[in-house]
Scaffold this motif. Structure first.
Motif, short mmCIF file in Angstrom:
data_model
loop_
_atom_site.label_atom_id
_atom_site.label_comp_id
_atom_site.label_asym_id
_atom_site.label_seq_id
_atom_site.Cartn_x
_atom_site.Cartn_y
_atom_site.Cartn_z
N THR A 98 40.56 43.58 42.52
CA THR A 98 39.79 43.16 41.36
C THR A 98 38.83 42.04 41.74
O THR A 98 39.14 41.25 42.62
N ALA A 99 37.70 42.00 41.08
CA ALA A 99 36.78 40.87 41.20
C ALA A 99 36.54 40.30 39.81
O ALA A 99 36.55 41.03 38.82
N VAL A 100 36.35 39.01 39.74
CA VAL A 100 36.09 38.36 38.45
C VAL A 100 34.61 37.99 38.39
O VAL A 100 34.06 37.42 39.34
N VAL A 101 33.99 38.32 37.27
CA VAL A 101 32.60 37.97 37.04
C VAL A 101 32.56 36.88 35.98
O VAL A 101 32.91 37.11 34.82
N GLY A 153 38.61 54.14 44.22
CA GLY A 153 37.21 54.24 44.61
C GLY A 153 36.23 54.25 43.45
O GLY A 153 35.02 54.19 43.67
N ASP A 154 36.74 54.33 42.22
CA ASP A 154 35.86 54.24 41.04
C ASP A 154 35.99 52.84 40.44
O ASP A 154 37.09 52.28 40.40
N PHE A 155 34.88 52.33 39.95
CA PHE A 155 34.87 50.97 39.43
C PHE A 155 34.87 50.97 37.90
O PHE A 155 34.21 51.79 37.27
N TYR A 156 35.65 50.04 37.36
CA TYR A 156 35.75 49.86 35.91
C TYR A 156 35.67 48.37 35.61
O TYR A 156 36.02 47.54 36.46
N ALA A 212 33.30 44.71 48.68
CA ALA A 212 34.12 43.49 48.61
C ALA A 212 35.36 43.67 47.75
O ALA A 212 36.23 42.79 47.73
N VAL A 213 35.44 44.81 47.04
CA VAL A 213 36.59 45.06 46.16
C VAL A 213 37.28 46.34 46.63
O VAL A 213 36.83 47.45 46.34
#
Ligand code: FES
Length: 102
Positions: A17-20, A35-38, A11-12
């Protein structure tokens, strides 16, 4: 460690960016960099604006309000007017789901 389910990895997209949300604490932003998530705090340390609405260039996010820049990988404040680093959070991806250790 307190791993929470943040979002579906698919989904990202890269550069997105996604907000939690995690009330009552401040939200966290999940970034996809090549492709790497931070994950870091979502709220700019200068004047409380959402960095998920910012401009992303490689591993740098620019706050849209006053253009402070932060390193997505480390949370480090890279330019004024921000002088305080963002808190970075550990991230793992399992089964297509992004988890953040809060
Ligand atoms: S609120 Fe982000 S630079 Fe001012």
């Amino acid at each position: 460690m307190t791993w929470i389910r943040a979002c579906e990895a698919a989904a990202v997209a890269e550069g997105e960016t996604a907000v939690v949300e995690r009330p009552p604490a401040a939200p966290v932003a999940v970034f996809n960099v090549d492709g790497d998530f931070y994950a870091t705090d979502d709220t700019c340390t200068h004047d409380r604006y959402s960095l998920a609405d910012g401009y992303i260039d490689d591993d740098v996010v620019e706050c849209p309000l006053h253009m402070a820049k932060f390193c997505i990988r480390t949370g480090k404040a890279l330019s004024l007017p921000a002088t305080t680093d963002l808190t970075p959070y550990p991230v793992k991806v399992e089964g297509g789901v992004v988890y953040v250790d809060l």
